[in-house]
Design a protein around this motif. Structure first.
Motif, PDB file in Angstrom:
ATOM      1  N   LEU A 143       0.804  -1.214   0.000  1.00 50.51           N
ATOM      2  CA  LEU A 143       0.000   0.000   0.000  1.00 50.51           C
ATOM      3  C   LEU A 143       0.844   1.274   0.000  1.00 50.51           C
ATOM      4  N   ARG A 144       0.302   2.313  -0.620  1.00 52.32           N
ATOM      5  CA  ARG A 144       0.855   3.675  -0.563  1.00 52.32           C
ATOM      6  C   ARG A 144      -0.221   4.551   0.066  1.00 52.32           C
ATOM      7  N   SER A 145       0.180   5.527   0.871  1.00 53.20           N
ATOM      8  CA  SER A 145      -0.820   6.328   1.553  1.00 53.20           C
ATOM      9  C   SER A 145      -0.259   7.695   1.933  1.00 53.20           C
ATOM     10  N   THR A 146      -1.108   8.484   2.553  1.00 52.02           N
ATOM     11  CA  THR A 146      -0.774   9.833   2.985  1.00 52.02           C
ATOM     12  C   THR A 146      -0.987   9.956   4.489  1.00 52.02           C
ATOM     13  N   ALA A 147      -0.437  11.025   5.058  1.00 59.24           N
ATOM     14  CA  ALA A 147      -0.635  11.250   6.491  1.00 59.24           C
ATOM     15  C   ALA A 147      -2.106  11.470   6.815  1.00 59.24           C
ATOM     16  N   ALA A 148      -2.834  12.158   5.926  1.00 62.06           N
ATOM     17  CA  ALA A 148      -4.260  12.394   6.167  1.00 62.06           C
ATOM     18  C   ALA A 148      -5.018  11.079   6.292  1.00 62.06           C
ATOM     19  N   ASP A 149      -4.790  10.173   5.354  1.00 67.26           N
ATOM     20  CA  ASP A 149      -5.479   8.886   5.404  1.00 67.26           C
ATOM     21  C   ASP A 149      -5.028   8.043   6.589  1.00 67.26           C
ATOM     22  N   MET A 150      -3.727   8.073   6.883  1.00 64.71           N
ATOM     23  CA  MET A 150      -3.232   7.249   7.983  1.00 64.71           C
ATOM     24  C   MET A 150      -3.702   7.774   9.334  1.00 64.71           C
ATOM     25  N   LEU A 151      -3.921   9.072   9.443  1.00 67.70           N
ATOM     26  CA  LEU A 151      -4.524   9.591  10.665  1.00 67.70           C
ATOM     27  C   LEU A 151      -5.963   9.092  10.796  1.00 67.70           C
ATOM     28  N   THR A 152      -6.666   9.003   9.681  1.00 63.82           N
ATOM     29  CA  THR A 152      -8.010   8.418   9.709  1.00 63.82           C
ATOM     30  C   THR A 152      -7.955   6.978  10.201  1.00 63.82           C
ATOM     31  N   PHE A 153      -6.937   6.250   9.746  1.00 58.56           N
ATOM     32  CA  PHE A 153      -6.795   4.846  10.131  1.00 58.56           C
ATOM     33  C   PHE A 153      -6.511   4.709  11.629  1.00 58.56           C
ATOM     34  N   VAL A 154      -5.601   5.522  12.166  1.00 58.55           N
ATOM     35  CA  VAL A 154      -5.303   5.405  13.593  1.00 58.55           C
ATOM     36  C   VAL A 154      -6.470   5.933  14.437  1.00 58.55           C
ATOM     37  N   GLU A 155      -7.217   6.902  13.910  1.00 57.65           N
ATOM     38  CA  GLU A 155      -8.410   7.353  14.626  1.00 57.65           C
ATOM     39  C   GLU A 155      -9.426   6.223  14.749  1.00 57.65           C
ATOM     40  N   ALA A 156      -9.509   5.376  13.721  1.00 58.16           N
ATOM     41  CA  ALA A 156     -10.412   4.225  13.791  1.00 58.16           C
ATOM     42  C   ALA A 156      -9.998   3.275  14.905  1.00 58.16           C
ATOM     43  N   ALA A 157      -8.688   3.140  15.124  1.00 58.31           N
ATOM     44  CA  ALA A 157      -8.205   2.272  16.197  1.00 58.31           C
ATOM     45  C   ALA A 157      -8.379   2.911  17.569  1.00 58.31           C
ATOM     46  N   ILE A 158      -8.409   4.242  17.625  1.00 59.56           N
ATOM     47  CA  ILE A 158      -8.637   4.930  18.889  1.00 59.56           C
ATOM     48  C   ILE A 158     -10.099   4.808  19.300  1.00 59.56           C
ATOM     49  N   ARG A 159     -11.000   4.976  18.326  1.00 57.31           N
ATOM     50  CA  ARG A 159     -12.434   4.929  18.597  1.00 57.31           C
ATOM     51  C   ARG A 159     -13.133   4.027  17.575  1.00 57.31           C
ATOM     52  N   PRO A 160     -12.957   2.724  17.691  1.00 58.80           N
ATOM     53  CA  PRO A 160     -13.591   1.809  16.725  1.00 58.80           C
ATOM     54  C   PRO A 160     -15.097   2.000  16.631  1.00 58.80           C
ATOM     55  N   GLU A 161     -15.719   2.306  17.762  1.00 59.67           N
ATOM     56  CA  GLU A 161     -17.181   2.416  17.790  1.00 59.67           C
ATOM     57  C   GLU A 161     -17.708   3.546  16.917  1.00 59.67           C
ATOM     58  N   ALA A 162     -16.825   4.470  16.539  1.00 60.80           N
ATOM     59  CA  ALA A 162     -17.248   5.596  15.705  1.00 60.80           C
ATOM     60  C   ALA A 162     -17.126   5.291  14.220  1.00 60.80           C
ATOM     61  N   THR A 163     -16.773   4.064  13.864  1.00 69.48           N
ATOM     62  CA  THR A 163     -16.558   3.692  12.469  1.00 69.48           C
ATOM     63  C   THR A 163     -17.558   2.642  12.020  1.00 69.48           C
ATOM     64  N   PRO A 164     -17.729   2.467  10.707  1.00 70.35           N
ATOM     65  CA  PRO A 164     -18.590   1.389  10.199  1.00 70.35           C
ATOM     66  C   PRO A 164     -17.982   0.003  10.405  1.00 70.35           C
ATOM     67  N   LEU A 165     -16.714  -0.048  10.834  1.00 70.59           N
ATOM     68  CA  LEU A 165     -16.018  -1.318  11.011  1.00 70.59           C
ATOM     69  C   LEU A 165     -15.735  -1.596  12.483  1.00 70.59           C
ATOM     70  N   ALA A 166     -16.633  -1.136  13.355  1.00 67.81           N
ATOM     71  CA  ALA A 166     -16.378  -1.164  14.789  1.00 67.81           C
ATOM     72  C   ALA A 166     -15.957  -2.542  15.302  1.00 67.81           C
ATOM     73  N   ASP A 167     -16.725  -3.575  14.991  1.00 66.74           N
ATOM     74  CA  ASP A 167     -16.422  -4.909  15.524  1.00 66.74           C
ATOM     75  C   ASP A 167     -15.115  -5.451  14.956  1.00 66.74           C
ATOM     76  N   ALA A 168     -14.881  -5.217  13.675  1.00 63.87           N
ATOM     77  CA  ALA A 168     -13.669  -5.730  13.043  1.00 63.87           C
ATOM     78  C   ALA A 168     -12.427  -5.031  13.595  1.00 63.87           C
ATOM     79  N   VAL A 169     -12.483  -3.704  13.726  1.00 62.78           N
ATOM     80  CA  VAL A 169     -11.334  -2.972  14.274  1.00 62.78           C
ATOM     81  C   VAL A 169     -11.057  -3.425  15.699  1.00 62.78           C
ATOM     82  N   ALA A 170     -12.103  -3.533  16.500  1.00 59.97           N
ATOM     83  CA  ALA A 170     -11.925  -3.977  17.881  1.00 59.97           C
ATOM     84  C   ALA A 170     -11.290  -5.363  17.936  1.00 59.97           C
TER      85      ALA A 170
END
Length: 369
Positions: A258-285
């Protein structure tokens, strides 16, 4: 430093950094942590052509870019190879398939691929073993280095499904699956290949459909489209020489493509901080659950390396590197902090990340820098 070539490279880097500093606007310092000066000092010390440092604290983002990419200062939307950070995306694909009821963590790899997979006397290699580096397989398939078209500058280019199938059929795990932690690129590649095969599609299409689109990550890709090409940084090896972008086939893309940007990767780590706020809550958790106990304070989740910090809080992290790029991402859920470091020269970015995180956690605790 007496090598004149190396000295000229350093001068060039310093000139770029100085120019960027002259034109840069003041950058916020979360809790008094001077992100810009820390990033700039690290880039100068390590002679980095560019570096992007992204931080999210209590939902507020700060992104600092130093150096230059294609004649401009890098920013939150500059594209870098993220290497082995891809493994966390691959593990999330597995977790997503499990939460959908399509497979289980304990499903043998052979059942998914429909190919012979050499088993250990104590049992077969399962999907969970691939995602937790407990397959009993080596870091790499040594046969890769003997391929007729092997190129150390682009090492995975010639390693495809046929080569992986031969490895799977002939390589008996050195330890019982699930019994011992040993980092394996070939295992992560096999997991990505198996999940795409099970879904009847490519890894690129699967990760886009099931992870990137739900999380709103439009700047994370395997194949860089024309719309992003102008923002794609050139990679440099440890000597400062330009390197080719790495090529990954279906058998290896899940380990590092994969190739990515800081903006997208911040979105990714935010999903790990608050899985419940994402459409992938159970999978991230599910990816964040500790599964393998390493040497304290380290452990292993699905894809994520887990670390217990001072005070008992946890951090999920992963680093990555290709021939000319380095990446680091981490999520600290209890601290509500996420960090991303991307740069385009081979080396190590963890020191900067840990420096920033240590300063930030101390500042919030009322301790000195």
């Amino acid at each position: 430093m007496t090598d004149p070539i190396r000295r000229r490279r350093l001068v060039a880097v310093l000139v770029v950094l100085a120019a960027a500093a002259a034109s840069a606007q003041p950058t916020p310092a979360p809790h008094g942590v001077p992100l810009d000066s820390l990033a700039r000092a690290f880039a100068e010390t390590h002679e980095l052509p560019s570096l992007v440092l992204g931080l999210v604290v209590d939902g507020e983002r700060t992104v600092v870019g130093v150096g230059g990419v294609n004649g401009a200062a890098p920013d939150a939307h500059t594209l870098y190879e993220i290497g082995s950070v891809t493994k966390v995306f691959t593990a999330l694909l597995l977790a997503d398939a499990v939460t959908r009821g399509e497979t289980t963590l304990e499903t043998p790899l052979a059942d998914v691929l429909g190919l012979p997979v050499a088993a250990h006397a104590d049992g077969p290699v399962r999907l969970v073993d691939l995602a937790t580096h407990t397959s009993g397989w080596p870091r790499l398939d040594d046969a890769m280095f003997g391929l007729p078209d092997y190129d150390e500058g682009d090492p995975y280019a010639g390693y495809g499904p046929d080569e992986l199938a031969a490895f799977l059929a002939s390589t008996v795990p050195a330890t019982a699956p699930g019994a011992a932690h040993a980092y394996s690129n070939v295992a992560a590649g096999a997991l990505g290949y198996a999940l795409a095969h099970r879904a009847g599609t490519t890894y690129q299409a699967l990760v886009a459909d099931r992870v990137l689109a739900p999380l709103g990550m439009s700047e994370t890709v395997v194949t860089v489209p024309d719309s992003l090409a102008g923002r794609f940084a050139t990679g440099y090896d440890a000597t400062g020489a330009a390197t080719p972008y790495w090529t990954f086939q279906d058998a290896t893309v899940g380990m590092g493509g994969l190739r990515s940007t800081a903006a997208d990767m911040l979105t990714f780590v935010e999903a790990a901080i608050r899985p419940e706020a994402t459409p992938l809550a159970d999978a991230v958790a599910l990816t964040l659950e500790p599964r393998v106990a390493g040497t304290p304070p380290f452990g292993q989740g699905l894809g994520w390396h887990l670390l217990t910090l001072n005070g008992g809080n946890s951090m999920a992290m992963h680093d990555g590197g290709t021939g000319g790029f380095v990446s680091f991402v981490a999520a600290l859920p209890q601290d509500d902090i996420g960090i991303v470091v991307l740069t385009n020269r081979a080396g190590d970015a963890t020191a900067l990340a840990f420096d920033v995180l240590g300063r930030l956690r101390n500042a919030r605790a009322g301790l000195g820098g």
